[in-house]
Scaffold this motif. Structure first.
Motif, PDB file in Angstrom:
ATOM      1  N   TYR A  19       0.845  -1.183   0.000  1.00 10.51           N
ATOM      2  CA  TYR A  19       0.000   0.000   0.000  1.00 10.51           C
ATOM      3  C   TYR A  19       0.889   1.245   0.000  1.00 10.51           C
ATOM      4  CZ  TYR A  19      -3.660   3.269   1.261  1.00 10.51           C
ATOM      5  OH  TYR A  19      -4.532   4.341   1.275  1.00 10.51           O
ATOM      6  N   HIS A  29      -4.625  -3.135   4.505  1.00 10.00           N
ATOM      7  CA  HIS A  29      -5.133  -1.761   4.667  1.00 10.00           C
ATOM      8  C   HIS A  29      -6.669  -1.758   4.671  1.00 10.00           C
ATOM      9  CE1 HIS A  29      -5.487   2.555   4.173  1.00 10.00           C
ATOM     10  NE2 HIS A  29      -6.151   2.392   3.051  1.00 10.00           N
ATOM     11  N   HIS A  53     -12.939   0.977   0.111  1.00 12.23           N
ATOM     12  CA  HIS A  53     -12.718   2.362  -0.336  1.00 12.23           C
ATOM     13  C   HIS A  53     -11.584   2.494  -1.356  1.00 12.23           C
ATOM     14  CE1 HIS A  53      -9.501   2.264   2.672  1.00 12.23           C
ATOM     15  NE2 HIS A  53      -8.967   3.285   2.036  1.00 12.23           N
ATOM     16  N   ASP A  54     -10.635   1.560  -1.330  1.00  8.73           N
ATOM     17  CA  ASP A  54      -9.500   1.666  -2.258  1.00  8.73           C
ATOM     18  C   ASP A  54      -9.544   0.620  -3.366  1.00  8.73           C
ATOM     19  OD1 ASP A  54      -8.136   3.923  -1.433  1.00  8.73           O
ATOM     20  OD2 ASP A  54      -6.904   2.841   0.024  1.00  8.73           O
ATOM     21  N   ASP A 155      -9.059   5.467   7.196  1.00  5.03           N
ATOM     22  CA  ASP A 155      -8.123   5.228   6.100  1.00  5.03           C
ATOM     23  C   ASP A 155      -6.702   5.615   6.531  1.00  5.03           C
ATOM     24  OD1 ASP A 155      -6.921   5.014   3.602  1.00  5.03           O
ATOM     25  OD2 ASP A 155      -8.042   6.666   2.708  1.00  5.03           O
TER      26      ASP A 155
END
Ligand code: FE
Length: 191
Positions: A19, A29, A53-54, A155
């Protein structure tokens, strides 16, 4: 293959890359972010948003050092577009806004930018830097803004090397509870 299996397959197949220079993988993550959301009693849709979210970073082929080349992959838009076939706006919009939330926090919370990692500061510049006063007003008027800010703070925390958190399978139930109704496994409908 049902919707949840498709999502899990993406995370498992492509989530093992680093990440962005942090001591965690993309999958670690994601799992840490979802765990922090759960610990703070976020609703199911926001927990799913935290987990995914990523996902946009797993959908492009540009490598983890892409910011070094001055490229913004707009991963928040990629993620929203891909996830919108599975989930409604309460999941996808906090994801779409999680970069805006960083720009918002950098403009409104002095202590925030001080704790950003070097790679996060680097991408901030590519993402437009701190928000202007007009952008702040627009952002605060969005009813999803507070969810996006909460997601952003998880995050930023979700970079702890070796942190022991629940595995991906732990989230199958919560994903199934918020996936669009026609895609639920119980209906037996495959994509
Ligand atoms: Fe992230």
């Amino acid at each position: 293959m049902n919707a949840i299996d498709q999502i899990f397959q993406l995370l498992e197949a492509r989530g093992h890359g680093s990440y962005f220079g942090e001591p965690v993988s993309q999958l670690e993550h994601a799992l840490q972010c979802a765990h922090f959301a759960t610990e703070e009693h976020a609703g199911s849709e926001l927990v799913v948003a935290a987990l995914l979210h990523d996902v946009g970073h797993l959908l492009h082929e540009q490598g983890e050092n892409v910011a070094d080349d001055g490229v913004d992959t707009a991963h928040e838009d990629l993620g929203q577009a891909w996830l919108s076939r599975y989930f409604g706006e309460n999941v996808t919009r906090p994801i779409a806004l999680h970069v805006a939330a960083k720009r918002y926090l950098c403009a409104t919370d002095k202590s925030y930018s001080a704790q950003l990692s070097p790679s996060s500061l680097q991408s901030l510049q590519l993402q437009g830097g701190p928000m202007s006063a007009a952008e702040i007003a627009d952002f605060e008027a969005d009813k999803i803004a507070q969810d996006a800010v909460r997601l952003r703070r998880w995050d930023d925390l979700a970079k702890v090397e070796g942190k022991n958190v629940p595995p991906l399978s732990h989230y199958r139930g919560v994903l199934e509870s918020v996936v669009k109704a026609p895609l639920r496994a119980a209906t037996g409908e495959a994509l």
